[in-house]
Design an enzyme around this catalytic site. Structure first.
Site, PDB file in Angstrom:
ATOM      1  CG  ASN A 270      -1.796   1.202   1.336  1.00  0.00           C
ATOM      2  OD1 ASN A 270      -1.833   2.018   0.414  1.00  0.00           O
ATOM      3  ND2 ASN A 270      -2.502   1.346   2.452  1.00  0.00           N
TER       4      ASN A 270
ATOM      5  CE  LYS B  20      -0.286   3.222   4.712  1.00  0.00           C
ATOM      6  NZ  LYS B  20      -0.200   3.321   6.171  1.00  0.00           N
TER       7      LYS B  20
ATOM      8  CG  HIS C 252      -6.016   2.020   5.180  1.00  0.00           C
ATOM      9  ND1 HIS C 252      -5.538   2.944   6.078  1.00  0.00           N
ATOM     10  CD2 HIS C 252      -5.028   1.111   5.011  1.00  0.00           C
ATOM     11  CE1 HIS C 252      -4.296   2.609   6.425  1.00  0.00           C
ATOM     12  NE2 HIS C 252      -3.967   1.499   5.790  1.00  0.00           N
TER      13      HIS C 252
ATOM     14  CD  GLU D 113      -2.925   5.562   6.664  1.00  0.00           C
ATOM     15  OE1 GLU D 113      -2.947   5.552   5.425  1.00  0.00           O
ATOM     16  OE2 GLU D 113      -1.975   5.096   7.330  1.00  0.00           O
TER      17      GLU D 113
ATOM     18  CD  GLU E 295      -3.620  -2.340   7.363  1.00  0.00           C
ATOM     19  OE1 GLU E 295      -2.493  -2.575   6.925  1.00  0.00           O
ATOM     20  OE2 GLU E 295      -4.217  -1.278   7.136  1.00  0.00           O
TER      21      GLU E 295
ATOM     22  N   GLY F 276       2.266   2.544  10.883  1.00  0.00           N
ATOM     23  CA  GLY F 276       3.208   3.651  10.775  1.00  0.00           C
ATOM     24  C   GLY F 276       3.892   4.035  12.077  1.00  0.00           C
TER      25      GLY F 276
ATOM     26  CB  SER G 244       5.033  -1.524  12.208  1.00  0.00           C
ATOM     27  OG  SER G 244       4.630  -0.202  12.492  1.00  0.00           O
TER      28      SER G 244
ATOM     29  N   GLY H  52       4.786   1.566   4.762  1.00  0.00           N
ATOM     30  CA  GLY H  52       6.089   2.236   4.648  1.00  0.00           C
ATOM     31  C   GLY H  52       7.176   1.394   3.993  1.00  0.00           C
TER      32      GLY H  52
HETATM   33  P1  13P Z   1       2.850   0.627   7.714  1.00  0.00           P
HETATM   34  O1  13P Z   1       3.407  -0.645   7.146  1.00  0.00           O
HETATM   35  O2  13P Z   1       3.559   1.856   7.234  1.00  0.00           O
HETATM   36  O3  13P Z   1       2.723   0.560   9.206  1.00  0.00           O
HETATM   37  O4  13P Z   1       1.363   0.777   7.150  1.00  0.00           O
HETATM   38  C1  13P Z   1       0.513  -0.316   7.188  1.00  0.00           C
HETATM   39  C2  13P Z   1      -0.705  -0.015   6.415  1.00  0.00           C
HETATM   40  O5  13P Z   1      -1.461   0.871   6.731  1.00  0.00           O
HETATM   41  C3  13P Z   1      -0.956  -0.824   5.214  1.00  0.00           C
HETATM   42  O6  13P Z   1      -2.214  -0.595   4.700  1.00  0.00           O
END
Ligand code: 13P
Length: 251
Positions: free
Chosen positions: A7, A9, A93, A95, A165, A171, A211, A233
């Site tokens: 992802n 983002k 998601h 976010e 998640e 993150g 993470s 990330g």
């Molecule tokens: P990170 O791997 O940056 O923690 O993000 C996970 C995520 O939100 C994948 O959709």
């Protein structure tokens, strides 16, 4: 096949960087057969990624709208995504729930629209740190999954993928313990069995996201016995992402 989903983002900020990242991953992906790699770039890069990839990587979108077309300024529909060669759509998601106030009802409508276009919805669920502290994880997972799947029948359900998640792990560098991911995965499967049946529930991949990096990736597959990973990330760093893929492929 184990699923490893990138992802991206809202990254990277140039088409050139997006192409480079995709090409690097694509070269390795074509050699690793036991893993299905899915890359979810921002919408604008999707058609171009389709051209530069070698076909080993499947494409996913990070969101979509619930109508297929019409006067909805700024929206992108599942039908359009299907047409340009997308296979997956991330829906719900944290976010999007948090920064764009997406509701359970909207998420449910999006999942239905994605299924209608014969795409695979990748449904994200997970608790916040406060909810975890108060022992509300099962309650939150139940609520989010039940509302996401409201009105979706057993036949359609086979196309879905669920990603656990935990919001506190996204993150933050604080990855979930494999035991916690395993118990969340088992609970999700129990909920799916209650709603559908055991055979149907067993067909649905449950992924972990939050993470994930090259050091902890295999824990979620080997110890937590989940069917894949959703990587944020670390998927922007080709070295790290390829090392996640390689470590899982060696299991
Ligand atoms: P990170 O791997 O940056 O923690 O993000 C996970 C995520 O939100 C994948 O959709």
């Amino acid at each position: 096949k184990i699923l490893i989903v990138a992802n991206w983002k809202c990254n990277p900020t140039t088409l050139l960087e997006a192409k480079r990242l995709f090409q690097t991953v694509s070269k390795t992906a074509s050699r690793i057969l036991k893993i299905q790699i899915v890359v979810c770039p921002p919408f604008v890069y999707l058609p171009i990624m389709r051209q530069v990839g070698k076909g080993a990587i499947k494409l996913g979108a990070q969101d979509c709208f619930w109508e297929q077309n019409g006067a909805f300024t700024g929206e992108v529909s599942p039908k359009m995504l299907k047409d340009i060669g997308c296979s997956y759509v991330i829906v719900g998601h944290s976010e999007r729930r948090r920064y764009f106030n997406e509701t359970d009802e909207q998420i449910n409508k999006k999942i239905k629209a994605v299924l209608k276009s014969r795409l695979n919805p990748l449904i994200c669920i997970g608790e916040t740190i406060e909810q975890k502290k108060h022992g509300q994880t099962p309650k939150v997972l139940r609520h989010q999954l039940e509302s996401a799947l409201k009105g979706i029948d057993r036949k359609a359900i086979k196309k879905i993928i669920v990603a656990y998640e935990p919001v506190w792990a996204i993150g933050t560098g604080i990855a979930c313990l494999p035991e916690e991911a395993q118990s969340a995965g088992l609970y999700i499967r129990k909920l799916l069995t209650e709603k559908y049946n055991r055979r149907t529930a067993d067909l649905i991949p449950v992924l972990y996201g939050g993470s994930v990096n090259a050091n902890n990736a295999t824990n979620y597959i080997k110890e937590a016995k989940l069917q894949g990973l959703l990587v944020g990330g670390a998927s922007l760093n080709p070295k790290e992402f390829l090392s996640i893929i390689r470590s899982v492929s060696l299991l």
